[in-house]
Design a protein around this motif. Sequence first.
Motif, PDB file in Angstrom:
ATOM      1  N   LEU A 108       0.828  -1.208   0.000  1.00 61.19           N
ATOM      2  CA  LEU A 108       0.000   0.000   0.000  1.00 61.19           C
ATOM      3  C   LEU A 108       0.861   1.256   0.000  1.00 61.19           C
ATOM      4  O   LEU A 108       0.548   2.235  -0.691  1.00 61.19           O
ATOM      5  CB  LEU A 108      -0.931  -0.008   1.215  1.00 61.19           C
ATOM      6  CG  LEU A 108      -2.051  -1.054   1.210  1.00 61.19           C
ATOM      7  CD1 LEU A 108      -2.694  -1.152   2.584  1.00 61.19           C
ATOM      8  CD2 LEU A 108      -3.104  -0.724   0.162  1.00 61.19           C
ATOM      9  N   ASP A 109       1.954   1.216   0.751  1.00 59.15           N
ATOM     10  CA  ASP A 109       2.875   2.351   0.744  1.00 59.15           C
ATOM     11  C   ASP A 109       3.543   2.493  -0.627  1.00 59.15           C
ATOM     12  O   ASP A 109       3.715   3.617  -1.137  1.00 59.15           O
ATOM     13  CB  ASP A 109       3.947   2.181   1.821  1.00 59.15           C
ATOM     14  CG  ASP A 109       3.396   2.343   3.233  1.00 59.15           C
ATOM     15  OD1 ASP A 109       2.324   2.971   3.385  1.00 59.15           O
ATOM     16  OD2 ASP A 109       4.035   1.839   4.181  1.00 59.15           O
ATOM     17  N   ARG A 110       3.895   1.368  -1.207  1.00 53.12           N
ATOM     18  CA  ARG A 110       4.623   1.397  -2.481  1.00 53.12           C
ATOM     19  C   ARG A 110       3.781   1.975  -3.608  1.00 53.12           C
ATOM     20  O   ARG A 110       4.295   2.701  -4.464  1.00 53.12           O
ATOM     21  CB  ARG A 110       5.093  -0.028  -2.828  1.00 53.12           C
ATOM     22  CG  ARG A 110       5.798  -0.136  -4.165  1.00 53.12           C
ATOM     23  CD  ARG A 110       6.602  -1.426  -4.273  1.00 53.12           C
ATOM     24  NE  ARG A 110       5.795  -2.615  -4.150  1.00 53.12           N
ATOM     25  CZ  ARG A 110       5.099  -3.157  -5.166  1.00 53.12           C
ATOM     26  NH1 ARG A 110       5.074  -2.581  -6.359  1.00 53.12           N
ATOM     27  NH2 ARG A 110       4.417  -4.278  -4.969  1.00 53.12           N
ATOM     28  N   ILE A 111       2.485   1.676  -3.616  1.00 49.11           N
ATOM     29  CA  ILE A 111       1.623   2.198  -4.686  1.00 49.11           C
ATOM     30  C   ILE A 111       0.988   3.530  -4.294  1.00 49.11           C
ATOM     31  O   ILE A 111       0.167   4.067  -5.030  1.00 49.11           O
ATOM     32  CB  ILE A 111       0.520   1.190  -5.049  1.00 49.11           C
ATOM     33  CG1 ILE A 111      -0.479   1.018  -3.885  1.00 49.11           C
ATOM     34  CG2 ILE A 111       1.108  -0.148  -5.481  1.00 49.11           C
ATOM     35  CD1 ILE A 111      -1.715   0.232  -4.256  1.00 49.11           C
ATOM     36  N   ARG A 112       1.376   4.033  -3.104  1.00 48.77           N
ATOM     37  CA  ARG A 112       0.846   5.295  -2.599  1.00 48.77           C
ATOM     38  C   ARG A 112      -0.689   5.274  -2.572  1.00 48.77           C
ATOM     39  O   ARG A 112      -1.370   6.142  -3.119  1.00 48.77           O
ATOM     40  CB  ARG A 112       1.349   6.462  -3.457  1.00 48.77           C
ATOM     41  CG  ARG A 112       2.859   6.608  -3.415  1.00 48.77           C
ATOM     42  CD  ARG A 112       3.339   7.755  -4.269  1.00 48.77           C
ATOM     43  NE  ARG A 112       4.811   7.851  -4.214  1.00 48.77           N
ATOM     44  CZ  ARG A 112       5.515   8.749  -4.894  1.00 48.77           C
ATOM     45  NH1 ARG A 112       4.896   9.626  -5.669  1.00 48.77           N
ATOM     46  NH2 ARG A 112       6.837   8.762  -4.805  1.00 48.77           N
ATOM     47  N   ALA A 113      -1.186   4.251  -1.918  1.00 47.51           N
ATOM     48  CA  ALA A 113      -2.634   4.028  -1.868  1.00 47.51           C
ATOM     49  C   ALA A 113      -3.339   5.155  -1.129  1.00 47.51           C
ATOM     50  O   ALA A 113      -2.857   5.617  -0.084  1.00 47.51           O
ATOM     51  CB  ALA A 113      -2.932   2.701  -1.181  1.00 47.51           C
ATOM     52  N   ASP A 133      -0.127  -5.081   8.135  1.00 47.07           N
ATOM     53  CA  ASP A 133       1.306  -5.179   8.435  1.00 47.07           C
ATOM     54  C   ASP A 133       1.724  -6.594   8.822  1.00 47.07           C
ATOM     55  O   ASP A 133       2.922  -6.872   8.980  1.00 47.07           O
ATOM     56  CB  ASP A 133       1.703  -4.188   9.524  1.00 47.07           C
ATOM     57  CG  ASP A 133       0.975  -4.438  10.839  1.00 47.07           C
ATOM     58  OD1 ASP A 133      -0.039  -5.166  10.838  1.00 47.07           O
ATOM     59  OD2 ASP A 133       1.421  -3.898  11.870  1.00 47.07           O
ATOM     60  N   GLU A 134       0.762  -7.525   8.969  1.00 47.12           N
ATOM     61  CA  GLU A 134       1.056  -8.919   9.288  1.00 47.12           C
ATOM     62  C   GLU A 134       0.676  -9.859   8.159  1.00 47.12           C
ATOM     63  O   GLU A 134       0.985 -11.052   8.213  1.00 47.12           O
ATOM     64  CB  GLU A 134       0.310  -9.343  10.558  1.00 47.12           C
ATOM     65  CG  GLU A 134       0.743  -8.620  11.823  1.00 47.12           C
ATOM     66  CD  GLU A 134      -0.022  -9.123  13.034  1.00 47.12           C
ATOM     67  OE1 GLU A 134      -1.237  -9.374  12.899  1.00 47.12           O
ATOM     68  OE2 GLU A 134       0.582  -9.259  14.104  1.00 47.12           O
ATOM     69  N   LEU A 135      -0.003  -9.328   7.128  1.00 46.50           N
ATOM     70  CA  LEU A 135      -0.533 -10.168   6.057  1.00 46.50           C
ATOM     71  C   LEU A 135       0.395 -10.143   4.844  1.00 46.50           C
ATOM     72  O   LEU A 135       0.751  -9.071   4.342  1.00 46.50           O
ATOM     73  CB  LEU A 135      -1.924  -9.677   5.657  1.00 46.50           C
ATOM     74  CG  LEU A 135      -2.632 -10.460   4.543  1.00 46.50           C
ATOM     75  CD1 LEU A 135      -2.906 -11.892   4.995  1.00 46.50           C
ATOM     76  CD2 LEU A 135      -3.945  -9.773   4.167  1.00 46.50           C
ATOM     77  N   SER A 136       0.779 -11.308   4.371  1.00 40.73           N
ATOM     78  CA  SER A 136       1.624 -11.407   3.185  1.00 40.73           C
ATOM     79  C   SER A 136       0.821 -11.025   1.940  1.00 40.73           C
ATOM     80  O   SER A 136      -0.355 -11.374   1.793  1.00 40.73           O
ATOM     81  CB  SER A 136       2.142 -12.838   3.043  1.00 40.73           C
ATOM     82  OG  SER A 136       2.653 -13.058   1.750  1.00 40.73           O
TER      83      SER A 136
END
Length: 281
Positions: free
Chosen positions: A144-149, A169-172
């Motif tokens: 989510l951070d990477r795609i700037r959600a 933050d715990e889910l792959s």
Amino acid sequence: MRGTSVLIAGAGLAGLAAARALTRNGAQVTIVEARNRVGGRVQTSREPFRQQQHAELGADLIDQSQTEICRLITEVGLHTASILRGGFTAVTEAGRRRRIAGQRGWVDLARRLQPEVRAFRLSEQRWDGGVADALAHETVAHWLDRIRAPRPLRDVATGMRGFFLADPDELSLLALADQFAEDGVPGGERMFRIVGGNDRLPAALAKALGSKLQLQSALRRVAHTPDGITAAIETRNGLREGRFDYLVCALPATTLRDIIFEPAMPDDQREAITALKYGHA
């Protein structure tokens, strides 16, 4: 299987269903459970609610594709009620306002996840391939951070804890890609709960077993012998041993890792059991 002795470790739904099936086929079943209740990750709270209301603290949803559990519910005389008719919804507080992200949010999530889903499908959805390995090493929160959600998309991702039993933050990312590659948007099927509480199912299965079920009895050691297994079981009265033809181990990895097996499990299996984590329930 008449005359065959079987020890079942764990009185969650898996262990209870195994005990029911084996008993029906004539096996002499003993089922041990370390806790003072049955159900495992199925737990219903009725306090401090009034007027027969309750809350599910663990396993929550039953969907129509889960034909075996639906059949089992019917066989023991229980009934279900439809829930979440509009699919999954994430509700978050924003000051004095509430943000609600329903099916539209899930569709947006599916659209943004398309590159990962496509790559996973092209790899034949293999969990032992390079694509799966890359997905497995990234959390949903990092993605989510990477795609700037935007915030609404993050709200939907947070709402997934009710489906995956894990926060972003715990889910792959692999679990999310696999879900969308295989079944599409979660919540598309009809979903149910058991009328009166989901714990009524394990309670009904346990009642039918009678004295075959032993609570507060924890499996500690299993030794393979030429004619079966020898099990060391810890009870309130101390440690006792028993011999059985077979063992059915219906325990979560977090409990299984504390049991001594003789001979020891293969290294890969032991390491996987040691490292496996579960989301909160």
